[in-house]
Scaffold this active site. Structure first.
Site, PDB file in Angstrom:
ATOM      1  N   LYS A  80       0.818  -1.218   0.000  1.00 44.34           N
ATOM      2  CA  LYS A  80       0.000   0.000   0.000  1.00 44.34           C
ATOM      3  C   LYS A  80       0.845   1.258   0.000  1.00 44.34           C
ATOM      4  CE  LYS A  80      -4.382  -1.683   1.788  1.00 44.34           C
ATOM      5  NZ  LYS A  80      -5.467  -1.489   2.742  1.00 44.34           N
ATOM      6  N   LYS A 135      -4.788 -11.216  -6.317  1.00 44.63           N
ATOM      7  CA  LYS A 135      -5.923 -11.422  -5.418  1.00 44.63           C
ATOM      8  C   LYS A 135      -7.048 -10.466  -5.780  1.00 44.63           C
ATOM      9  CE  LYS A 135      -6.372  -9.302  -1.620  1.00 44.63           C
ATOM     10  NZ  LYS A 135      -6.614  -8.690  -0.311  1.00 44.63           N
ATOM     11  N   LYS A 171     -10.727  -4.895  -3.400  1.00 45.86           N
ATOM     12  CA  LYS A 171     -11.670  -3.793  -3.577  1.00 45.86           C
ATOM     13  C   LYS A 171     -11.048  -2.676  -4.393  1.00 45.86           C
ATOM     14  CE  LYS A 171     -13.398  -4.354   1.020  1.00 45.86           C
ATOM     15  NZ  LYS A 171     -12.766  -3.701   2.154  1.00 45.86           N
TER      16      LYS A 171
HETATM   17  P1  AMP Z   1     -10.568  -6.325   2.773  1.00 46.61           P
HETATM   18  O1  AMP Z   1     -11.281  -6.356   1.462  1.00 46.61           O
HETATM   19  O2  AMP Z   1      -9.086  -6.317   2.602  1.00 46.61           O
HETATM   20  O3  AMP Z   1     -11.099  -5.310   3.730  1.00 46.61           O
HETATM   21  O4  AMP Z   1     -10.840  -7.738   3.447  1.00 46.61           O
HETATM   22  C1  AMP Z   1     -11.988  -8.063   4.191  1.00 46.61           C
HETATM   23  C2  AMP Z   1     -12.009  -9.546   4.477  1.00 46.61           C
HETATM   24  O5  AMP Z   1     -12.177 -10.274   3.256  1.00 46.61           O
HETATM   25  C3  AMP Z   1     -10.694 -10.054   5.079  1.00 46.61           C
HETATM   26  O6  AMP Z   1     -10.996 -11.125   5.965  1.00 46.61           O
HETATM   27  C4  AMP Z   1      -9.956 -10.559   3.897  1.00 46.61           C
HETATM   28  O7  AMP Z   1      -9.007 -11.528   4.233  1.00 46.61           O
HETATM   29  C5  AMP Z   1     -11.073 -11.135   3.038  1.00 46.61           C
HETATM   30  N1  AMP Z   1     -10.707 -11.074   1.623  1.00 46.61           N
HETATM   31  C6  AMP Z   1     -10.387  -9.966   0.927  1.00 46.61           C
HETATM   32  N2  AMP Z   1     -10.105 -10.260  -0.354  1.00 46.61           N
HETATM   33  C7  AMP Z   1     -10.239 -11.609  -0.467  1.00 46.61           C
HETATM   34  C8  AMP Z   1     -10.074 -12.529  -1.542  1.00 46.61           C
HETATM   35  N3  AMP Z   1      -9.722 -12.123  -2.752  1.00 46.61           N
HETATM   36  N4  AMP Z   1     -10.286 -13.827  -1.292  1.00 46.61           N
HETATM   37  C9  AMP Z   1     -10.655 -14.262  -0.068  1.00 46.61           C
HETATM   38  N5  AMP Z   1     -10.828 -13.440   0.993  1.00 46.61           N
HETATM   39  C10 AMP Z   1     -10.621 -12.130   0.805  1.00 46.61           C
END
Ligand code: AMP
Ligand code: TRP
Length: 344
Positions: free
Chosen positions: A129, A210, A213
């Site tokens: 980031k 991955k 968002k």
């Molecule tokens: P974030 O989008 O980074 O705020 O992640 C929120 C939750 O979703 C966290 O538990 C992440 O580990 C999970 N997460 C985010 N992106 C993925 C992905 N591509 N695959 C599986 N889990 C995800």
């Protein structure tokens, strides 16, 4: 499995219900990776544990250039509504905003003081980031101390998250152990809970990255968002990157095909042999079509509940107020202990 455990809990001496804390940062729109890696896992295990599900809005400020106050507020509520729409019972579980509880940044300060710089410098999320923004705020650097506070305030046993959060959960354990060693026992050491399949859903447009968002905001074919209508889901999945073959075996598939197979597996819970039997040797069109159908069917009830929840005036505000009160009782108790041990 869940029912069996509840039954045995009633017949023998009742064990303490294990505590769960998890959260999502309300930046951007939640996607199918968030649902599979986090939300669906929380919903599945909700009756087994005492759960705290937080909306990590203070973490969203770590890249302040991206923040508009009105949008952050709306986005936090959208995430809360999506928790409930994903099947999390808001009565049984505590849903709250991180920023509603000053105990979080307070404990984060204390924990920051016991966290060596080197531990934070190693964090891959910080490295990624900080490379993406022109000026890097210290909040982005100390982000993990706030996340540790989120978890430790509730004496969580488990933190169900996607694979990308593993390093943060490990660091939380290290910080907790260091505090306990320096000042006396205060915090339980938490463990991460990860899915064996689906803990890392990849981007449809680039299966080596991955699903995230931030990429979803930049590129329309990257992710399926939880509020996407069926025609958009279809367009995204039908144009997913695969390869020029027809190999649909989990062990040999190229990353894009494997991503589709795993999505199908985790959403249908069908055994792998059956899935391979159905799609191996076929063109990828039939696999994509089948994945589109299960994704649309998964999202349909979520979107219906989301509409209901968000059309009820005041419902979310009341829910978040009561969540903050319930969370605050526990968080403030742990904070009081940390203050006492440190002499503050
Ligand atoms: P974030 O989008 O980074 O705020 O992640 C929120 C939750 O979703 C966290 O538990 C992440 O580990 C999970 N997460 C985010 N992106 C993925 C992905 N591509 N695959 C599986 N889990 C995800
Ligand atoms: N860092 C997490 C993410 O990017 C969000 C988060 C903040 C979190 N605090 C947490 C997750 C505590 C689990 C537990 O997704």
């Amino acid at each position: 499995m869940v029912e069996g455990q509840i039954e045995s809990a009633q017949t023998s001496a009742p064990p303490r219900k294990k505590i769960v804390l998890s959260g999502v940062q309300p930046t951007g729109v939640l996607h199918i990776g968030n649902y599979i890696g986090a939300l669906s896992l929380w919903a599945q295990q909700q009756h087994e544990f005492k759960n705290y599900f937080m909306i990590a809005d203070m973490h969203a400020l770590t890249i302040p250039e991206n923040i508009k106050a009105k949008e952050l507020r709306a986005s936090s509520r959208r995430v809360a509504a999506l928790y409930i729409a994903s099947g999390i019972d808001p009565e049984e579980n505590v849903i709250f905003l991180q920023s509603a509880l000053p105990a979080h940044p307070y404990l984060a300060w204390i924990l920051g003081c016991v966290t060596p710089m080197g531990w934070l410098e190693r964090m891959t999320q910080f490295k990624t980031k900080s490379g993406q923004t022109e000026s890097v705020g210290t909040g982005l650097f100390t982000y993990p101390a706030l996340q540790a506070a989120d978890i430790l305030l509730y004496q969580a046993d488990y933190v169900p998250v996607g694979e990308d959060q593993r390093q943060h959960v490990e660091l939380t354990r290290d910080i907790a152990a260091r505090f306990n060693h320096l000042f006396g026992k205060c915090f339980r050491l938490p463990e991460g809970l990860y899915r064996s399949t689906g803990a890392r859903v990849m981007g449809f447009d680039d299966p080596t990255a991955k699903m995230s968002k931030s990429l979803a905001e930049q590129r329309s074919g990257h992710a399926v968002n939880l509020l996407d209508p069926p025609n958009v889901v279809k367009k995204t999945i039908m144009s997913a990157v695969t390869d020029s073959g027809n190999e649909a075996r989990f062990e040999h598939a190229s990353p894009g095909v494997r991503n589709l197979l795993e999505l199908y597996e985790v959403l249908t819970k069908e055994p792998r042999e059956q899935i391979e039997g159905r799609f191996h040797g076929q063109g990828y069109g039939s696999l994509k079509k089948a994945v589109t159908e299960v994704v649309v069917e998964t999202l349909r009830p979520i979107q219906e509940r989301y509409q209901q929840i968000t059309s009820e005036p005041g419902y979310l505000d009341d829910l978040l107020a009561s969540g903050a009160e319930r969370a605050g009782e526990v968080a403030n108790r742990t904070l009081a202990k940390a203050r006492q041990l440190t002499g503050l």
